[in-house]
Write a protein that holds these residues in place. Structure first.
Motif, PDB file in Angstrom:
ATOM      1  N   UNK A  82      31.883  -0.247 -61.194  1.00  0.00           N
ATOM      2  CA  UNK A  82      31.678  -0.058 -59.758  1.00  0.00           C
ATOM      3  C   UNK A  82      31.610   1.430 -59.437  1.00  0.00           C
ATOM      4  N   UNK A  83      30.650   1.767 -58.598  1.00  0.00           N
ATOM      5  CA  UNK A  83      30.506   3.160 -58.181  1.00  0.00           C
ATOM      6  C   UNK A  83      31.670   3.549 -57.273  1.00  0.00           C
ATOM      7  N   UNK A  84      32.273   4.682 -57.544  1.00  0.00           N
ATOM      8  CA  UNK A  84      33.371   5.184 -56.716  1.00  0.00           C
ATOM      9  C   UNK A  84      32.766   6.040 -55.605  1.00  0.00           C
ATOM     10  N   UNK A  85      32.470   5.396 -54.486  1.00  0.00           N
ATOM     11  CA  UNK A  85      31.796   6.104 -53.391  1.00  0.00           C
ATOM     12  C   UNK A  85      32.625   7.274 -52.869  1.00  0.00           C
ATOM     13  N   UNK A  86      33.951   7.142 -52.863  1.00  0.00           N
ATOM     14  CA  UNK A  86      34.792   8.198 -52.305  1.00  0.00           C
ATOM     15  C   UNK A  86      34.596   9.521 -53.039  1.00  0.00           C
ATOM     16  N   UNK A  87      34.208   9.459 -54.285  1.00  0.00           N
ATOM     17  CA  UNK A  87      34.008  10.684 -55.060  1.00  0.00           C
ATOM     18  C   UNK A  87      32.723  11.411 -54.700  1.00  0.00           C
ATOM     19  N   UNK A  88      31.784  10.706 -54.085  1.00  0.00           N
ATOM     20  CA  UNK A  88      30.516  11.359 -53.750  1.00  0.00           C
ATOM     21  C   UNK A  88      30.293  11.517 -52.251  1.00  0.00           C
ATOM     22  N   UNK A  89      31.182  10.930 -51.433  1.00  0.00           N
ATOM     23  CA  UNK A  89      31.122  11.213 -50.000  1.00  0.00           C
ATOM     24  C   UNK A  89      31.457  12.686 -49.753  1.00  0.00           C
ATOM     25  N   UNK A  90      30.912  13.243 -48.682  1.00  0.00           N
ATOM     26  CA  UNK A  90      31.284  14.596 -48.267  1.00  0.00           C
ATOM     27  C   UNK A  90      32.762  14.623 -47.875  1.00  0.00           C
ATOM     28  N   UNK A  91      33.367  15.780 -48.012  1.00  0.00           N
ATOM     29  CA  UNK A  91      34.794  15.894 -47.689  1.00  0.00           C
ATOM     30  C   UNK A  91      35.067  15.536 -46.235  1.00  0.00           C
ATOM     31  N   UNK A  92      34.095  15.776 -45.359  1.00  0.00           N
ATOM     32  CA  UNK A  92      34.311  15.493 -43.948  1.00  0.00           C
ATOM     33  C   UNK A  92      34.551  14.004 -43.695  1.00  0.00           C
ATOM     34  N   UNK A  93      34.080  13.146 -44.597  1.00  0.00           N
ATOM     35  CA  UNK A  93      34.237  11.707 -44.365  1.00  0.00           C
ATOM     36  C   UNK A  93      35.699  11.287 -44.389  1.00  0.00           C
ATOM     37  N   UNK A  94      36.548  12.064 -45.040  1.00  0.00           N
ATOM     38  CA  UNK A  94      37.966  11.719 -45.097  1.00  0.00           C
ATOM     39  C   UNK A  94      38.643  11.879 -43.745  1.00  0.00           C
ATOM     40  N   UNK A  95      38.000  12.614 -42.829  1.00  0.00           N
ATOM     41  CA  UNK A  95      38.573  12.819 -41.493  1.00  0.00           C
ATOM     42  C   UNK A  95      38.133  11.740 -40.503  1.00  0.00           C
ATOM     43  N   UNK A  96      37.244  10.862 -40.923  1.00  0.00           N
ATOM     44  CA  UNK A  96      36.725   9.841 -40.023  1.00  0.00           C
ATOM     45  C   UNK A  96      37.681   8.667 -39.972  1.00  0.00           C
ATOM     46  N   UNK A  97      37.981   8.220 -38.773  1.00  0.00           N
ATOM     47  CA  UNK A  97      38.908   7.107 -38.573  1.00  0.00           C
ATOM     48  C   UNK A  97      38.293   6.088 -37.624  1.00  0.00           C
ATOM     49  N   UNK A  98      38.628   4.836 -37.834  1.00  0.00           N
ATOM     50  CA  UNK A  98      38.187   3.800 -36.901  1.00  0.00           C
ATOM     51  C   UNK A  98      38.847   4.028 -35.552  1.00  0.00           C
ATOM     52  N   UNK A  99      38.105   3.807 -34.489  1.00  0.00           N
ATOM     53  CA  UNK A  99      38.636   3.965 -33.142  1.00  0.00           C
ATOM     54  C   UNK A  99      39.545   2.787 -32.805  1.00  0.00           C
ATOM     55  N   UNK A 100      40.786   3.087 -32.463  1.00  0.00           N
ATOM     56  CA  UNK A 100      41.699   2.024 -32.057  1.00  0.00           C
ATOM     57  C   UNK A 100      41.185   1.328 -30.803  1.00  0.00           C
TER      58      UNK A 100
END
Length: 408
Positions: A1-19
């Protein structure tokens, strides 16, 4: 399985679902009394006016242009109408100073992209609009608490920003009936912010989503109006004013706007060309039709309804809430902000409320950039009638009182 988290831009780690977006799903449950979504009541939409507007568009030679690509700046007659409208509150500008966006959320995203490099600092109120934090987060900023009471010096803000590897770039706030607290910044606070921005040489992002929803009290000039008056014209200002037709006409059409000096507008146009070329042409034309024919009457109608619902919520809070809870008393907007005793958790309370009382609200922690103040919650009165508000607050007051007694 491709590890998408390793190739996402670092900014994606700051994205959160809106409560808030997640809680809006509760609106589909008929047994839930919802104070969660800060959304307008669909019963108040000017649907007949929009039906006439679209009919006029499709029955005229304008239909070709309405369905065609258009300029990135936005439909000119709409920008002309907006320039006239904001002039009434002291914002003297030309249509060229007005830029149309796909809702005010796109404006926040563009402004975050325009000003924030990774590790730069955005000054925001504590709490602040969750959608603004979501928009800015993708650009990897740090946040510092915007204080208008004079207990922070410009040097303190600079030093804090420097320690985290960036610079202070802007102050963001909603000065009138803010989301989430419903509070309004007084004239002295607005003047202090202008002075602070001058000292720091930063932009001010004034989110005016609720500008037209004043129910009582004296209107205060927008920060941009004060800035224009001080500097002799919009081209000399550092304030960027954004707004939307979502709270007054219809959110589904996704029409927002920015008013700013031309150097800012030119950059926003370039962003628009790279992102989505332009906002929906036909929706802009329809908005202009409806606004030019009856905006003031529509605003008067929704003010009349929402002011009664605001009064009902405040009366119910006075009647049912325990005395060691406090809340704001807004002069407009859609929100009341409740602070519970220390140690209580709004998220835990929400889970119990949904399960046992069938009442929804938004836990307050998400509105704080540092995730603090879990003992707060936001309640919207816009989509519940007076009877529902009384019953919902009665249930919630009972739940909170029982939780306080259990913790004692």
């Amino acid at each position: 399985m491709l590890d998408w988290e390793q190739i996402f831009a670092t900014r994606s780690s700051r994205m959160r679902a809106s409560e808030i977006r997640e809680l809006l799903k509760l609106l589909d449950q008929p047994d839930i009394i919802s104070f969660a979504g800060g959304i307008p009541d669909p019963a108040l939409f000017p649907d007949v006016a929009f039906k006439e507007a679209y009919s006029d568009i499709f029955s005229s030679a304008q239909v070709g242009a309405a369905l065609q690509y258009s300029v990135s700046e936005g439909y000119k007659p709409l920008r002309e109408w907006l320039a006239r409208d904001v002039a009434k509150i002291g914002i003297d500008c030309t249509p060229d100073n007005v830029f149309i966006t796909s809702g005010s959320q796109q404006a926040l995203d563009y402004l975050g992209k325009l000003f924030l490099s990774p590790n730069d600092t955005a000054l925001v109120t504590w709490p602040t609009y969750l959608g603004a934090l979501s928009a800015f987060n993708a650009y990897e900023p740090n946040y510092d608490q915007l204080s208008l009471n004079g207990n922070r010096t410009p040097e303190a803000y600079r030093d804090t920003a420097a320690k985290t590897g960036g610079a202070v770039k802007f102050a963001y706030l909603s000065a009138d009936f803010s989301n989430p607290t419903g509070e309004t910044v007084d004239l002295a606070g607005r003047e202090k912010l202008l002075a602070l921005a001058d000292e720091l040489d930063i932009a001010i992002l004034e989110d005016a989503a609720y500008q037209h929803l004043r129910y009582d009290g004296e209107a205060i000039p927008p920060i941009m109006a004060l800035d224009i008056a001080r500097r002799g014209g919009i081209e000399n200002t550092r304030t960027i004013y954004s707004g939307s037709f979502s709270k007054t006409l219809a959110p589904g059409l996704r029409v927002g706007f920015v008013v700013a000096a031309m150097p800012v507008i030119r950059k926003l146009v370039l962003m628009k060309q790279a992102a989505d070329l332009h906002s929906s042409t036909i929706n802009q034309i329809a908005i202009e039709h409806v606004a030019s024919r009856g905006f003031d009457a529509q605003v008067a109608k929704i003010r009349s309804v929402y002011s009664k619902r605001r009064d009902a919520m405040l009366a119910a809070l006075d009647k049912y809430m325990p005395k060691n809870a406090t809340w704001t008393r807004p002069e407009g907007g859609m929100f009341v902000w409740v602070t519970l005793p220390e140690g209580m958790d709004g998220a835990e309370l929400l889970a119990k409320s949904i399960a046992t009382e069938k009442v929804a609200f938004v836990p307050g922690r998400a509105f704080y950039a540092d995730g603090s103040n879990a003992n707060t919650l936001r309640m919207s009165f816009s989509c519940a009638d007076e009877a529902m508000i009384d019953e919902g607050i009665k249930r919630l007051g009972r739940l909170i009182s029982n939780a306080i007694r259990a913790a004692a």
